[in-house]
Scaffold this active site. Structure first.
Site, mmCIF file in Angstrom:
data_model
loop_
_atom_site.group_PDB
_atom_site.id
_atom_site.type_symbol
_atom_site.label_atom_id
_atom_site.label_comp_id
_atom_site.label_asym_id
_atom_site.label_seq_id
_atom_site.Cartn_x
_atom_site.Cartn_y
_atom_site.Cartn_z
ATOM 1 N N THR A 1 22.051 23.745 43.511
ATOM 2 C CA THR A 1 23.204 24.106 44.223
ATOM 3 C C THR A 1 24.104 25.072 43.311
ATOM 4 O OG1 THR A 1 23.293 21.730 44.387
ATOM 5 C CG2 THR A 1 24.758 23.027 45.745
ATOM 6 N N THR B 1 44.625 30.051 43.732
ATOM 7 C CA THR B 1 44.952 31.390 44.230
ATOM 8 C C THR B 1 45.143 31.459 45.727
ATOM 9 O OG1 THR B 1 44.199 33.702 44.179
ATOM 10 C CG2 THR B 1 42.519 32.052 44.523
HETATM 11 O O1 DON Z 1 38.543 34.188 43.453
HETATM 12 C C1 DON Z 1 38.718 35.319 43.015
HETATM 13 O O2 DON Z 1 37.939 35.856 42.244
HETATM 14 C C2 DON Z 1 39.955 36.090 43.428
HETATM 15 N N1 DON Z 1 40.381 35.665 44.737
HETATM 16 C C3 DON Z 1 41.029 35.898 42.400
HETATM 17 C C4 DON Z 1 42.300 36.627 42.754
HETATM 18 C C5 DON Z 1 43.185 36.922 41.622
HETATM 19 O O3 DON Z 1 42.932 36.629 40.484
HETATM 20 C C6 DON Z 1 44.422 37.606 41.958
HETATM 21 N N2 DON Z 1 44.999 38.192 40.818
HETATM 22 N N3 DON Z 1 45.054 39.366 40.591
#
Ligand code: DON
Length: 530
Positions: free
Chosen positions: A340, A358
């Site tokens: 997995t 995030t």
């Molecule tokens: O998961 C990820 O790779 C992105 N969504 C991360 C986003 C992020 O680090 C925003 N900062 N600039």
């Protein structure tokens, strides 16, 4: 000690630790506090990853990444001619994946929490209801987003004022405080059922989004086995797929181990050239092979095989840059069996937690769930909308990361813990989209090979290459004139990255057992401890 993107969130975490809470208790409180004081990325409408190392050395990883709604489909961001529709996966309701944060925090608490749940949510409620002073950077960011907030919301969010925000203004979120109270009193059901679920579904209907109450009811975060690998004296413990971070980081550190970087010097032409060439190859693998392991067989063992990683440096020349057109993803051995805003915490017992969470872009898809007061993510853009079409971070992908209902989108988030001689050594991670991996990579190298302090390593200038587009992003001053010219002579294209690459939060265990925090000067980040 707690190091996070906002001084008030670090304080909330340090307070939980000083009351006897463990690192997981503090992580939960910091996650909720960040959802209030750092709404650009702190969230309850997004997701994240948590890596844990307990004082006895046992490790665990929690995947509370968002999922594609059931009504999502592979071509949902393409027009009739199969061209990608600009911004559809980035802004507005259709960009949001099913949020995972609240379920993640509940699961973390059930398995490892020691303090009552309500005590961990309460500090965020107080901040949301009573308000808190805006930092200068936060005031500026809220002002910058004003037009998007007005454009993409179906009802005007209460904090959108007629005037501009200024440093020291008091910001509060009454609706969010009520939603957090429901989460405090009802746990998972306070978010995925009842009034909050009703408000979220109503918001989606008004904005033509896809998330339904059934999607919310079905969402589950998952415990996964961390990726771990020995590189020199250090054991790296990091996030497995659906993040690409752990695998890419171990590939990068393994390659670097074969070269005398300390003798070549920090960010010298030789060191930077080698690191860029490694990054070019590792990100090509990412684009081809990495995706949600629940949907796609990621060849984890093959990608982490040391002989395979070394072979990837085929074509590397100390004298000149390889053209990315001449670099293809590798063909790792198939697996034997089917597989997995960052914050770092170490508690008084020596338990360590590394969390990256995030909404994807700053303030996610810019949509507040009206009445519930929280922002939704735009994580759907982390899928590959079409093979080879770059997302917000310029990252490309293929089948492994195509959209499918219920699938998790590939991530670069790299919450990581290092051991040295079997003992806790460092807790580290960063924000920064595709640059997260290279940020964490450079910070680890700065400490372990170039002898920087934790703070020095986090502050130091950074550069980044991700295979495509074929250029080196460099912070102002990171390479120095000699290195910049030297790389250019070898054929590297260098582009300045204003505003910084990544933002990191690290904790280093010093030889005498004290903790050194590394808080990133690129933000309002702060360490708090006792
Ligand atoms: O998961 C990820 O790779 C992105 N969504 C991360 C986003 C992020 O680090 C925003 N900062 N600039």
């Amino acid at each position: 000690m707690v190091v996070s993107a906002h001084p008030l969130a670090s304080q909330v975490g340090a307070e939980i630790l000083s009351r006897g809470g463990n690192a997981i208790d503090a992580a939960i409180a910091v996650q909720f506090a960040l959802a209030v004081v750092y709404p650009d990325a702190g969230n309850i409408g997004g997701g994240g990853f948590l890596v844990l190392r307990q004082k006895d050395g046992s490790v665990d990883a929690l995947d509370y990444r968002e999922k594609a709604p059931a009504a999502a489909h592979r071509d949902m961001y393409l027009d009739q001619e199969k061209n990608v529709i600009e911004d559809l996966s980035v802004k507005g309701h259709l960009a949001a994946g099913v949020p995972g944060t609240v379920d993640g925090m509940v699961k973390a608490h059930e398995k490892y929490g020691s303090m009552p749940w309500r005590d961990l949510v309460q500090p965020a409620i107080v901040l949301a209801a009573k308000g808190f002073p805006l930092t200068k950077k936060e005031a500026k960011k809220l002002n910058q987003q004003r037009a998007d907030f007005l454009k993409y919301n179906t009802q005007r969010p209460s904090f959108i004022l007629q005037h501009r925000w200024h440093e020291g203004d008091s910001l509060y979120f009454k609706d969010l405080a009520r939603t957090l109270e429901l989460i405090r009193d009802k746990g998972r059901a306070g978010f995925y059922e009842g009034p909050t679920a009703n408000l979220l579904e109503a918001e989606m209907k008004r904005g033509k989004g896809l998330i339904t109450k059934a999607d919310l009811a079905a969402y589950q975060s998952v415990w996964r086995t961390p990726i771990s690998g020995q590189v020199g004296k250090y054991r790296i413990i990091s996030m497995p797929p659906p993040s690409s971070g752990g695998i890419a980081l171990i590939q990068l550190l393994t390659i670097a181990q074969d070269y005398p970087l300390p003798a070549w010097g920090w960010n010298s032409v030789k060191s930077a050239h080698l690191m860029i060439e490694a990054e070019r190859r590792v990100y090509a693998d990412r684009a081809k092979h990495l995706g949600d392991p629940d949907f796609y067989k990621v060849p984890v063992a093959g990608l982490l095989d040391t002989a395979y990683i070394r072979r990837r440096m085929y074509g590397y020349s100390p004298g000149e840059a390889t053209d990315s057109d001449d670099v293809y993803p590798g063909i790792p051995a198939p697996p034997e069996s089917p597989h997995t805003t960052h914050y770092s915490i170490v508690d008084t017992q020596g338990n360590a937690v590394s969390v990256t969470t995030t909404l994807n872009s700053s303030f996610g898809c810019k949509v507040f769930v009206a009445g519930a007061g929280f922002l939704l993510n735009n994580e759907m853009d982390d899928f590959s909308a079409k093979p080879g079409y770059p997302n917000t971070y310029g990252l490309v992908g293929e089948e492994a990361n195509a959209i499918a209902p219920g699938k998790r989108m590939l991530s670069s988030m790299t919450p990581t813990i290092l051991e040295k001689d079997g003992k806790l050594y460092m807790v580290i991670g960063a924000m920064g989209g595709s640059t997260i991996i290279t940020t964490v990579y450079q910070i680890i190298q700065n400490v372990t090979r170039f002898g920087f302090t934790m703070q020095g390593a986090v502050s130091a200038g950074r550069f980044h290459h991700q295979w495509l587009p074929d250029w080196v992003l460099a912070e102002w001053g990171a390479l120095g004139p000699g290195t910049g010219v030297g790389l250019w002579v070898k054929g590297h294209k260098i582009a300045p990255k204003y505003g910084g690459i990544g933002r990191a939060a690290g904790i280093l265990v010093l030889p005498d057992g004290r903790l050194e925090g590394g808080a990133d000067p690129r933000g309002d980040d702060a360490a708090a401890g006792f």
